[in-house]
Design a protein around this motif. Structure first.
Motif, PDB file in Angstrom:
ATOM      1  N   HIS A 134      -9.383  -7.076 -18.817  1.00  0.00           N
ATOM      2  CA  HIS A 134     -10.351  -7.242 -17.739  1.00  0.00           C
ATOM      3  C   HIS A 134     -11.412  -6.152 -17.766  1.00  0.00           C
ATOM      4  O   HIS A 134     -11.223  -5.093 -18.361  1.00  0.00           O
ATOM      5  CB  HIS A 134      -9.621  -7.190 -16.387  1.00  0.00           C
ATOM      6  N   ALA A 135     -12.508  -6.434 -17.094  1.00  0.00           N
ATOM      7  CA  ALA A 135     -13.505  -5.404 -16.801  1.00  0.00           C
ATOM      8  C   ALA A 135     -12.928  -4.541 -15.677  1.00  0.00           C
ATOM      9  O   ALA A 135     -12.053  -4.992 -14.924  1.00  0.00           O
ATOM     10  CB  ALA A 135     -14.813  -6.051 -16.361  1.00  0.00           C
ATOM     11  N   ARG A 136     -13.416  -3.291 -15.578  1.00  0.00           N
ATOM     12  CA  ARG A 136     -12.765  -2.404 -14.623  1.00  0.00           C
ATOM     13  C   ARG A 136     -13.675  -1.271 -14.196  1.00  0.00           C
ATOM     14  O   ARG A 136     -14.536  -0.827 -14.948  1.00  0.00           O
ATOM     15  CB  ARG A 136     -11.525  -1.819 -15.277  1.00  0.00           C
ATOM     16  N   ALA A 137     -13.451  -0.814 -12.988  1.00  0.00           N
ATOM     17  CA  ALA A 137     -14.035   0.434 -12.508  1.00  0.00           C
ATOM     18  C   ALA A 137     -12.896   1.268 -11.932  1.00  0.00           C
ATOM     19  O   ALA A 137     -11.995   0.728 -11.288  1.00  0.00           O
ATOM     20  CB  ALA A 137     -15.087   0.176 -11.439  1.00  0.00           C
ATOM     21  N   ALA A 138     -12.914   2.559 -12.198  1.00  0.00           N
ATOM     22  CA  ALA A 138     -11.946   3.507 -11.648  1.00  0.00           C
ATOM     23  C   ALA A 138     -12.753   4.600 -10.959  1.00  0.00           C
ATOM     24  O   ALA A 138     -13.403   5.408 -11.615  1.00  0.00           O
ATOM     25  CB  ALA A 138     -11.062   4.081 -12.742  1.00  0.00           C
ATOM     26  N   VAL A 139     -12.722   4.600  -9.631  1.00  0.00           N
ATOM     27  CA  VAL A 139     -13.630   5.412  -8.841  1.00  0.00           C
ATOM     28  C   VAL A 139     -12.860   6.464  -8.048  1.00  0.00           C
ATOM     29  O   VAL A 139     -11.901   6.131  -7.351  1.00  0.00           O
ATOM     30  CB  VAL A 139     -14.423   4.510  -7.863  1.00  0.00           C
ATOM     31  N   GLY A 140     -13.288   7.698  -8.140  1.00  0.00           N
ATOM     32  CA  GLY A 140     -12.722   8.758  -7.311  1.00  0.00           C
ATOM     33  C   GLY A 140     -13.419   8.788  -5.967  1.00  0.00           C
ATOM     34  O   GLY A 140     -14.651   8.716  -5.898  1.00  0.00           O
ATOM     35  N   VAL A 141     -12.621   8.871  -4.906  1.00  0.00           N
ATOM     36  CA  VAL A 141     -13.172   8.899  -3.551  1.00  0.00           C
ATOM     37  C   VAL A 141     -12.523  10.040  -2.767  1.00  0.00           C
ATOM     38  O   VAL A 141     -11.462  10.544  -3.139  1.00  0.00           O
ATOM     39  CB  VAL A 141     -12.961   7.554  -2.814  1.00  0.00           C
ATOM     40  N   ALA A 142     -13.164  10.425  -1.670  1.00  0.00           N
ATOM     41  CA  ALA A 142     -12.670  11.531  -0.856  1.00  0.00           C
ATOM     42  C   ALA A 142     -11.414  11.156  -0.080  1.00  0.00           C
ATOM     43  O   ALA A 142     -10.486  11.957   0.049  1.00  0.00           O
ATOM     44  CB  ALA A 142     -13.757  11.998   0.108  1.00  0.00           C
ATOM     45  N   VAL A 143     -11.370   9.948   0.456  1.00  0.00           N
ATOM     46  CA  VAL A 143     -10.231   9.522   1.269  1.00  0.00           C
ATOM     47  C   VAL A 143     -10.174   8.003   1.271  1.00  0.00           C
ATOM     48  O   VAL A 143     -11.200   7.327   1.142  1.00  0.00           O
ATOM     49  CB  VAL A 143     -10.318  10.089   2.712  1.00  0.00           C
ATOM     50  N   LEU A 144      -8.966   7.462   1.409  1.00  0.00           N
ATOM     51  CA  LEU A 144      -8.745   6.021   1.512  1.00  0.00           C
ATOM     52  C   LEU A 144      -8.048   5.715   2.836  1.00  0.00           C
ATOM     53  O   LEU A 144      -7.486   6.615   3.469  1.00  0.00           O
ATOM     54  CB  LEU A 144      -7.898   5.527   0.331  1.00  0.00           C
ATOM     55  N   PRO A 145      -8.058   4.455   3.260  1.00  0.00           N
ATOM     56  CA  PRO A 145      -7.392   4.110   4.524  1.00  0.00           C
ATOM     57  C   PRO A 145      -5.948   4.608   4.575  1.00  0.00           C
ATOM     58  O   PRO A 145      -5.222   4.559   3.573  1.00  0.00           O
ATOM     59  CB  PRO A 145      -7.437   2.580   4.534  1.00  0.00           C
ATOM     60  N   LEU A 146      -5.561   5.117   5.726  1.00  0.00           N
ATOM     61  CA  LEU A 146      -4.209   5.593   5.999  1.00  0.00           C
ATOM     62  C   LEU A 146      -3.791   6.745   5.084  1.00  0.00           C
ATOM     63  O   LEU A 146      -2.614   7.011   4.919  1.00  0.00           O
ATOM     64  CB  LEU A 146      -3.195   4.441   5.907  1.00  0.00           C
ATOM     65  N   ASP A 147      -4.754   7.403   4.454  1.00  0.00           N
ATOM     66  CA  ASP A 147      -4.522   8.502   3.522  1.00  0.00           C
ATOM     67  C   ASP A 147      -3.772   8.039   2.272  1.00  0.00           C
ATOM     68  O   ASP A 147      -3.062   8.812   1.627  1.00  0.00           O
ATOM     69  CB  ASP A 147      -3.794   9.671   4.198  1.00  0.00           C
ATOM     70  N   ALA A 148      -3.946   6.755   1.910  1.00  0.00           N
ATOM     71  CA  ALA A 148      -3.337   6.229   0.692  1.00  0.00           C
ATOM     72  C   ALA A 148      -3.949   6.925  -0.520  1.00  0.00           C
ATOM     73  O   ALA A 148      -5.147   7.215  -0.535  1.00  0.00           O
ATOM     74  CB  ALA A 148      -3.570   4.719   0.584  1.00  0.00           C
ATOM     75  N   PRO A 149      -3.153   7.175  -1.554  1.00  0.00           N
ATOM     76  CA  PRO A 149      -3.693   7.792  -2.765  1.00  0.00           C
ATOM     77  C   PRO A 149      -4.500   6.839  -3.642  1.00  0.00           C
ATOM     78  O   PRO A 149      -5.374   7.278  -4.384  1.00  0.00           O
ATOM     79  CB  PRO A 149      -2.447   8.270  -3.522  1.00  0.00           C
ATOM     80  N   VAL A 150      -4.192   5.531  -3.563  1.00  0.00           N
ATOM     81  CA  VAL A 150      -4.793   4.542  -4.460  1.00  0.00           C
ATOM     82  C   VAL A 150      -5.026   3.246  -3.687  1.00  0.00           C
ATOM     83  O   VAL A 150      -4.252   2.889  -2.798  1.00  0.00           O
ATOM     84  CB  VAL A 150      -3.856   4.252  -5.663  1.00  0.00           C
ATOM     85  N   GLU A 151      -6.082   2.539  -4.066  1.00  0.00           N
ATOM     86  CA  GLU A 151      -6.363   1.194  -3.553  1.00  0.00           C
ATOM     87  C   GLU A 151      -7.014   0.423  -4.686  1.00  0.00           C
ATOM     88  O   GLU A 151      -7.722   1.005  -5.511  1.00  0.00           O
ATOM     89  CB  GLU A 151      -7.321   1.265  -2.362  1.00  0.00           C
ATOM     90  N   LEU A 152      -6.763  -0.889  -4.748  1.00  0.00           N
ATOM     91  CA  LEU A 152      -7.462  -1.688  -5.755  1.00  0.00           C
ATOM     92  C   LEU A 152      -7.686  -3.098  -5.265  1.00  0.00           C
ATOM     93  O   LEU A 152      -7.050  -3.562  -4.323  1.00  0.00           O
ATOM     94  CB  LEU A 152      -6.732  -1.685  -7.099  1.00  0.00           C
ATOM     95  N   ASP A 153      -8.648  -3.762  -5.907  1.00  0.00           N
ATOM     96  CA  ASP A 153      -8.858  -5.181  -5.675  1.00  0.00           C
ATOM     97  C   ASP A 153      -8.979  -5.884  -7.018  1.00  0.00           C
ATOM     98  O   ASP A 153      -9.304  -5.264  -8.030  1.00  0.00           O
ATOM     99  CB  ASP A 153     -10.075  -5.444  -4.783  1.00  0.00           C
ATOM    100  N   LEU A 154      -8.667  -7.179  -7.012  1.00  0.00           N
ATOM    101  CA  LEU A 154      -8.703  -7.995  -8.223  1.00  0.00           C
ATOM    102  C   LEU A 154      -9.615  -9.193  -8.044  1.00  0.00           C
ATOM    103  O   LEU A 154      -9.759  -9.717  -6.942  1.00  0.00           O
ATOM    104  CB  LEU A 154      -7.309  -8.547  -8.557  1.00  0.00           C
ATOM    105  N   LEU A 155     -10.165  -9.638  -9.154  1.00  0.00           N
ATOM    106  CA  LEU A 155     -10.872 -10.909  -9.259  1.00  0.00           C
ATOM    107  C   LEU A 155     -10.218 -11.651 -10.415  1.00  0.00           C
ATOM    108  O   LEU A 155     -10.171 -11.131 -11.536  1.00  0.00           O
ATOM    109  CB  LEU A 155     -12.359 -10.703  -9.542  1.00  0.00           C
ATOM    110  N   VAL A 156      -9.674 -12.841 -10.128  1.00  0.00           N
ATOM    111  CA  VAL A 156      -9.030 -13.639 -11.171  1.00  0.00           C
ATOM    112  C   VAL A 156      -9.664 -15.023 -11.232  1.00  0.00           C
ATOM    113  O   VAL A 156     -10.208 -15.520 -10.246  1.00  0.00           O
ATOM    114  CB  VAL A 156      -7.501 -13.771 -10.957  1.00  0.00           C
ATOM    115  N   GLU A 157      -9.575 -15.616 -12.419  1.00  0.00           N
ATOM    116  CA  GLU A 157     -10.110 -16.962 -12.651  1.00  0.00           C
ATOM    117  C   GLU A 157      -8.949 -17.922 -12.896  1.00  0.00           C
ATOM    118  O   GLU A 157      -8.019 -17.604 -13.645  1.00  0.00           O
ATOM    119  CB  GLU A 157     -11.030 -16.963 -13.870  1.00  0.00           C
TER     120      GLU A 157
END
Length: 166
Positions: A134-157
């Motif tokens: 797949h194509a991908r982006a891996a982005v560093g952020v200051a904070v995520l909801p609920l102080d989670a360390p990681v979050e991701l979303d997918l697009l599938v066909e």
């Protein structure tokens, strides 16, 4: 709401790895876990919930190690697949994982976001084979909801219209 999941091929590949799809995580705000559009399903951002709770919180490179974060990315991926299956009923119709976007709550000195998101990317390759590339982006952020360390979303066909269960 929806019929029983019918993803025997994908569920068997998960079982070979000692994994299974969890229950769909309840949204933490005003959104739905996944949306079908034409032959595609887009997931909302998925946190690494396990049984309704975050197993770890904090910044990667500080409170959370990169190895722990990669495992959490795989958990996010399983949660995304569960959201897709709950919406359309069958992951076996996926012909391509199109895009993965991963967000890593990072200590300011941490720069290995791609390594963290590999936890999800490698799992998709193991489950879907070539269709998991797949194509991908891996982005560093200051904070995520609920102080989670990681979050991701997918697009599938899908191989035909991705029709939501009724």
């Amino acid at each position: 709401m929806s019929a029983a999941p019918q993803s025997p091929r994908i569920r068997a590949r998960l079982a070979e790895r000692g994994l299974s799809l969890p229950a769909v995580a309840a949204p933490v705000a005003a959104y739905v876990p996944a949306v079908a559009s034409g032959n595609h399903v887009h997931t909302s951002g998925q946190l690494p919930f396990v049984d309704g709770a975050l197993p770890l919180t904090g910044k990667v490179g500080a409170e959370v190690s990169p190895e722990q974060a990669a495992e959490l990315a795989a958990t996010c991926c399983l949660n995304a697949l569960a959201a897709i299956e709950a919406l359309v009923g069958d992951l076996d119709g996926i012909v391509r994982v199109v895009k993965l976007t991963g967000y890593v709550a990072s200590d300011p000195a941490f720069t290995a976001q791609p390594t963290v998101i590999n936890g999800a990317s490698e799992l998709l390759g193991e489950i879907f084979g070539e269709a998991g590339s797949h194509a991908r982006a891996a982005v560093g952020v200051a904070v995520l909801p609920l102080d989670a360390p990681v979050e991701l979303d997918l697009l599938v066909e899908f191989d035909g219209p991705a029709v939501p269960n009724d």
